[in-house]
Design an enzyme around this catalytic site. Structure first.
Site, PDB file in Angstrom:
ATOM      1  N   ASP A   1     -20.430 -25.570 101.475  1.00 14.91           N
ATOM      2  CA  ASP A   1     -19.025 -25.629 101.055  1.00 14.91           C
ATOM      3  C   ASP A   1     -18.958 -25.905  99.545  1.00 14.91           C
ATOM      4  OD1 ASP A   1     -16.308 -25.816 100.956  1.00 14.91           O
ATOM      5  OD2 ASP A   1     -16.136 -27.581 102.253  1.00 14.91           O
TER       6      ASP A   1
ATOM      7  N   ASP B   1     -15.317 -20.006  88.755  1.00 14.24           N
ATOM      8  CA  ASP B   1     -15.698 -19.951  87.345  1.00 14.24           C
ATOM      9  C   ASP B   1     -15.811 -18.484  86.950  1.00 14.24           C
ATOM     10  OD1 ASP B   1     -16.708 -20.716  84.753  1.00 14.24           O
ATOM     11  OD2 ASP B   1     -17.443 -22.560  85.684  1.00 14.24           O
TER      12      ASP B   1
ATOM     13  N   LYS C   1     -17.314 -24.044  97.094  1.00 15.34           N
ATOM     14  CA  LYS C   1     -16.024 -23.730  96.442  1.00 15.34           C
ATOM     15  C   LYS C   1     -16.241 -23.265  94.998  1.00 15.34           C
ATOM     16  CE  LYS C   1     -13.256 -26.907  99.261  1.00 15.34           C
ATOM     17  NZ  LYS C   1     -14.324 -27.627  99.981  1.00 15.34           N
TER      18      LYS C   1
END
Length: 379
Positions: free
Chosen positions: A100, A105, A102
């Site tokens: 996880d 960028d 996430k």
């Protein structure tokens, strides 16, 4: 959307036949085999606790969700470290690993975060996720990185080493052939010299021959990897494989973070729709969504939906009774509501299992409830 789409009434084994992503098809089949649509969020504090929890709860789950950067003592060794040991447990018990992370960028940065760095997430996590705030190009960048990684890792260097003691006559022949003219005439053998002067050859030639002890020949070639296992060798028990299904494919999958279960979440309907559009553009890489409802709406949508914020009341209480939040913004719903009403496929449970007196038994209780909710939905 959830009330109209045919995937809500389609059994997982049928959805597996039409899945766009190989890992999604595999996961659907795994869910049917284990009668489970449960993901365990393993938010513990140490690598030892993480591995112990994965081993104990593994039989009840189809996905293990990790936050590697929360784990104290994470071993980054690519062959014997924590990721490799989790991968061995995943093979043993039949579940996929979902880091996880996430990601959010610019494309180049997420490519490096995904494939390199200390954790090398792509090597041990089958699935990861991304926040779409950085835009669609970030998803494309991750898809390209995963494709290049798969192309590179799908071949391994085979090294062959042969060692032999030379035969003097054989070497005499080789040297004779080395000095043959193109017209077939043979030059006289160059006699060995000592200090630049010919000595007649016999004694120095014998010394030269005697100095050759052996010849080692090393050849290397690239050959396809027969097994998708990564790393190729880990700890004892690495060969254990959950019965009834093959190892998962080498493909890596992405879940887009489309909706969250926290109070006051700022993910707008426009943002969620952008996630859906990005998923449709990259069906070979995006498996589906982390969401609070089914987002399948187009006729050929077959995305998988994994949902956090699932919790059951204590044993013996009304299953669909009120479930309090955690006071930090997290809001909870029961498996019956998330799967049966909102149409999600897999529920994520963390503290409801981890903080139980008997986590493996509680994981099994959640598995039964979530699977019953799915069966009722497709009945």
């Amino acid at each position: 959307m959830a009330s109209r789409h045919p995937t809500l009434k389609t059994p997982f084994f049928e959805r597996a036949k039409h899945a766009d992503h190989p890992l999604t098809a595999y996961l659907y089949r795994l869910m049917v085999l284990k009668s489970s649509n449960l993901c365990l969020s393993a938010d513990v504090h140490t690598a030892r606790d993480l591995l112990a929890l994965a081993d104990k709860a593994g039989p009840s789950i189809v996905v293990l969700k990790t936050h590697y950067d929360l784990i104290s003592g994470w071993d980054y060794n690519p062959v014997t470290g924590t990721g490799a040991r989790l991968a061995a447990l995943a093979r043993k018990h039949g579940f996929l690993i979902f880091e996880d992370r996430k990601f959010v960028d610019i494309g180049k940065t997420v490519q490096m975060q995904f494939t390199a760095g200390t954790a090398r997430i792509i090597e041990w996590a089958h699935i990861t996720n991304a926040n779409m705030d950085a835009g669609k190009d970030m998803v494309r960048a991750m898809a390209e990185a995963a494709a290049k990684w798969k192309e590179r890792i799908n071949y391994e260097v085979k090294t062959s080493v042969t060692v032999g003691t030379p035969v003097s006559d054989h070497f005499d022949d080789e040297h004779e052939h080395e000095h043959e003219h193109e017209n077939g005439d043979t030059l006289s053998r160059l006699e060995p010299r000592e200090n630049g002067v010919s000595n007649g050859g016999s004694r120095d030639t014998e010394a030269r021959k005697g100095s050759i002890v052996s010849i080692t020949t090393v050849t290397q070639s690239f050959e396809p990897v027969d097994s998708p296992r990564l790393p190729k060798s880990t700890t004892d028990g690495d060969d254990n494989l959950f019965p009834g299904i093959e190892e998962p494919p080498m493909d890596r999958g992405l879940l887009l973070l489309a909706q969250m279960s926290t109070k006051g979440c700022l993910m707008t309907p426009a943002y969620t729709q952008a996630c859906v559009e990005a998923a449709r553009d990259h069906k070979g890489f995006v498996m589906g969504f982390v969401s609070q409802e089914s987002l399948n709406s187009a006729p050929d949508d077959n995305f998988i939906h994994i949902t956090p914020g699932c919790k059951l009341p204590p044993e013996g209480e009304e299953e669909n009774g009120q479930v309090e939040g955690d006071g930090l913004g997290q809001q909870y719903n029961t498996p019956a509501k998330l799967i049966g009403i909102r149409g999600v496929d897999i529920v994520i449970v963390g503290r409801g299992i981890i903080e139980a007196d008997d986590p493996p038994s509680e994981a099994e209780r959640y598995r039964r409830k979530a699977w019953t909710a799915y069966q009722a939905r497709v009945a």
